[in-house]
Write an enzyme that holds these catalytic residues in place. Sequence first.
Site, PDB file in Angstrom:
ATOM      1  N   GLU A 138       0.856  -1.197   0.000  1.00 58.12           N
ATOM      2  CA  GLU A 138       0.000   0.000   0.000  1.00 58.12           C
ATOM      3  C   GLU A 138       0.889   1.243   0.000  1.00 58.12           C
ATOM      4  OE1 GLU A 138      -2.814   0.304   3.241  1.00 58.12           O
ATOM      5  OE2 GLU A 138      -2.910   2.477   2.997  1.00 58.12           O
TER       6      GLU A 138
ATOM      7  N   ARG B 235       0.017  10.455  -0.088  1.00 66.80           N
ATOM      8  CA  ARG B 235       0.245  11.790   0.471  1.00 66.80           C
ATOM      9  C   ARG B 235       1.700  12.239   0.391  1.00 66.80           C
ATOM     10  NH1 ARG B 235      -1.669   8.779   5.647  1.00 66.80           N
ATOM     11  NH2 ARG B 235       0.228   8.610   6.876  1.00 66.80           N
TER      12      ARG B 235
ATOM     13  N   LYS C 208     -11.124  -1.316   6.316  1.00 73.98           N
ATOM     14  CA  LYS C 208      -9.931  -1.019   7.104  1.00 73.98           C
ATOM     15  C   LYS C 208     -10.430  -0.534   8.467  1.00 73.98           C
ATOM     16  CE  LYS C 208      -6.405   2.663   7.200  1.00 73.98           C
ATOM     17  NZ  LYS C 208      -5.258   3.216   6.465  1.00 73.98           N
TER      18      LYS C 208
HETATM   19  C1  3PG Z   1      -1.684   5.650   7.732  1.00 75.06           C
HETATM   20  O1  3PG Z   1      -2.526   6.044   6.934  1.00 75.06           O
HETATM   21  O2  3PG Z   1      -0.865   6.412   8.277  1.00 75.06           O
HETATM   22  C2  3PG Z   1      -1.603   4.191   7.971  1.00 75.06           C
HETATM   23  O3  3PG Z   1      -2.798   3.650   8.274  1.00 75.06           O
HETATM   24  C3  3PG Z   1      -0.453   3.682   8.771  1.00 75.06           C
HETATM   25  O4  3PG Z   1      -0.626   3.669  10.123  1.00 75.06           O
HETATM   26  P1  3PG Z   1       0.653   3.339  11.053  1.00 75.06           P
HETATM   27  O5  3PG Z   1       1.734   4.311  10.631  1.00 75.06           O
HETATM   28  O6  3PG Z   1       0.211   3.584  12.466  1.00 75.06           O
HETATM   29  O7  3PG Z   1       1.066   1.924  10.781  1.00 75.06           O
END
Ligand code: 3PG
Length: 173
Positions: free
Chosen positions: A29, A33, A116
């Site tokens: 994933e 951003r 999610k």
């Molecule tokens: C995000 O969008 O930042 C993710 O879901 C990742 O979350 P994490 O950095 O706590 O693993």
Amino acid sequence: MIPVLAVNDLARAKPMAEALVKSGYPVLEVLIRTEFALEAIAEMKQVAGAIVGAGTVTNPNELAAAIDAGAEFIVSPGLTDRLGHAAIAANIPFLPGIATAGDIMRGLDLGLTHFKYFPAEASGGIAALKALSGPFGQCLFCPTGGITQQSVDAWLALDNVLCVGGSWVVPSQ
Ligand code: 3PG
């Protein structure tokens, strides 16, 4: 386990995908951003065996940009009707974020059953997701947000958890 990747250096995108696929993490994933995220998706898709999706997709415009870049699945931190309808119309695997019963019910109204769970730890952690599995036994979840190497096995042990996402696998620095 889905590594959640903030790609800050485009030159590292392909080697990163190669290393992850080789290590048994084919589903990647890429957070859209960062500046080069869309280019990174295109680069990573060149790696044999990689299944590359886009994360932090929050509206139909970003959805279209992610699909144009070659994203094979879409992850969103939340769920709006606009984004939900657009993702369903685009016929692309879609994992919208939910944190409450009302969020899940809005997803079910759209015909969605895979979500999610975000932000997983801050929203109540394993106890909260277990409680949600009572009224929403037909749903399956990918907890993400605050999960660590230490907690991942406990999350994966839940019956309604298909996979877990997290950035700890590849810290952005
Ligand atoms: C995000 O969008 O930042 C993710 O879901 C990742 O979350 P994490 O950095 O706590 O693993």
